[in-house]
Design an enzyme around this catalytic site. Structure first.
Site, PDB file in Angstrom:
ATOM      1  N   ASP A  24       0.821  -1.210   0.000  1.00  0.00           N
ATOM      2  CA  ASP A  24       0.000   0.000   0.000  1.00  0.00           C
ATOM      3  C   ASP A  24       0.858   1.264   0.000  1.00  0.00           C
ATOM      4  O   ASP A  24       1.975   1.257   0.508  1.00  0.00           O
ATOM      5  CB  ASP A  24      -0.918  -0.024   1.231  1.00  0.00           C
ATOM      6  CG  ASP A  24      -2.095   0.927   1.101  1.00  0.00           C
ATOM      7  OD1 ASP A  24      -2.376   1.393  -0.028  1.00  0.00           O
ATOM      8  OD2 ASP A  24      -2.735   1.208   2.139  1.00  0.00           O
ATOM      9  N   HIS A  41       2.463   3.317  -8.955  1.00  0.00           N
ATOM     10  CA  HIS A  41       2.263   1.888  -9.220  1.00  0.00           C
ATOM     11  C   HIS A  41       3.466   1.323  -9.993  1.00  0.00           C
ATOM     12  O   HIS A  41       3.946   0.240  -9.691  1.00  0.00           O
ATOM     13  CB  HIS A  41       0.978   1.660 -10.017  1.00  0.00           C
ATOM     14  CG  HIS A  41      -0.270   2.088  -9.282  1.00  0.00           C
ATOM     15  ND1 HIS A  41      -0.482   1.800  -7.969  1.00  0.00           N
ATOM     16  CD2 HIS A  41      -1.368   2.789  -9.687  1.00  0.00           C
ATOM     17  CE1 HIS A  41      -1.649   2.295  -7.584  1.00  0.00           C
ATOM     18  NE2 HIS A  41      -2.206   2.906  -8.610  1.00  0.00           N
ATOM     19  N   LEU A 135      10.674 -20.631  -4.290  1.00  0.00           N
ATOM     20  CA  LEU A 135       9.673 -19.757  -3.671  1.00  0.00           C
ATOM     21  C   LEU A 135       8.366 -19.874  -4.434  1.00  0.00           C
ATOM     22  O   LEU A 135       8.354 -19.852  -5.666  1.00  0.00           O
ATOM     23  CB  LEU A 135      10.153 -18.297  -3.731  1.00  0.00           C
ATOM     24  CG  LEU A 135       9.188 -17.240  -3.159  1.00  0.00           C
ATOM     25  CD1 LEU A 135       9.207 -17.277  -1.628  1.00  0.00           C
ATOM     26  CD2 LEU A 135       9.549 -15.843  -3.637  1.00  0.00           C
TER      27      LEU A 135
END
Ligand code: IPE
Ligand code: IPE
Ligand code: MG
Length: 247
Positions: A24, A41, A135
């Site tokens: 955020d 972004h 991962l």
């Protein structure tokens, strides 16, 4: 890049298996610089890289990133378009690098709501990285926890109606199996950037006993060291799961 924090983490065998992040603060990062929100972004893509590299370095097995919520569809069309484009560019630019690093990427959420180009990018990044064993990266896109829970309830009801599931047999495991995160352990650690103290409809089922860590850093400024600081903090926590303290 040598990191003192990383050395300290690795001295402790208690590394979180699953870390989730609410990414955020992109809009505020851009506003502080007099830039349009979409610039924040785009800048956030570097922080995604940092988080993945940091997770691989510490031995975290699963990294779940909240990229776009069900409620984010209510943002202005131009911002949604920028975010969809970003998803495509990210998938195209990073998928080979992720595959080389042994990262298996999955996109979880209402993928059917994405436009065809974004859906194709999702298909390609999942195909290119399938089988990566270092991962597991979950990109939560068009994801909302309430929606996920409603879907799970609907799917179990349909199985019961078809006669393939006995309602009496519905337990936590059966419910968990109907979620997007089916088969994965719950997050051990949730990080939220930008100093907001709320969940914003993220993983409401899965976060029942997760340790929470809020950092004031805005997502585009997030670095490996921020991840390491959160993991070090986690390593000092005592997790009780409702029992009494050990010893
Ligand atoms: C997070 O940054 C990215 C998404 C929710 C898609 P925001 O866009 O929410 O940035 P702020 O919170 O307005 O600063
Ligand atoms: C949560 O951030 C969603 C993502 C990070 C993708 P928001 O910025 O949408 O959440 P609120 O509106 O501050 O609760
Ligand atoms: Mg926000």
């Amino acid at each position: 890049m040598p990191s003192d924090l990383l050395d300290r983490i690795l001295m402790n065998p208690r590394v979180p298996r699953h870390v989730a992040i609410i990414m955020d603060g992109n809009g505020r990062w851009a506003r502080k610089r007099g830039l349009p929100r979409h610039a924040g972004h785009w800048e956030g893509m570097n922080a995604v890289r940092e988080a993945i590299e940091g997770a691989c370095a510490t031995g975290v097995e699963i990294l779940t990133l909240f990229a776009f919520s069900t409620e984010n569809w209510k943002r202005p069309r131009s911002e949604i378009d920028a975010l969809m484009r970003l998803l495509q560019v990210y998938a195209e630019k990073e998928r080979e690098q992720l595959a080389r690093a042994g990262v298996e990427a999955r996109v979880l959420g209402e993928v059917e709501r994405l436009d065809p180009a974004a859906r194709e990018a999702v298909r390609q990044i999942e195909n290119a990285t399938r089988g990566g064993s270092v991962l597991r990266l979950n990109l939560m896109v068009s994801y909302g926890a309430r929606e996920e829970l409603v879907r799970a309830a609907r799917s179990l009801c349909e199985q019961a109606r078809n006669g393939t599931l006995d309602p009496e047999s519905i337990d936590e495991e059966a419910f968990e199996g109907a979620l997007f995160t089916s088969g994965l352990p719950d997050p051990d650690l949730l990080i939220r950037t930008s100093g907001e103290f709320r969940l914003s409809n993220f993983l409401l089922w899965q976060l029942a006993y997760t340790e929470l860590y809020i950092t004031p850093s805005l997502w585009p400024d997030f670095t490996r060291d921020d991840l390491f600081a959160a993991i070090l903090d986690y390593q000092q926590r005592e997790r009780r799961f409702g029992r009494v303290a050990a010893g």
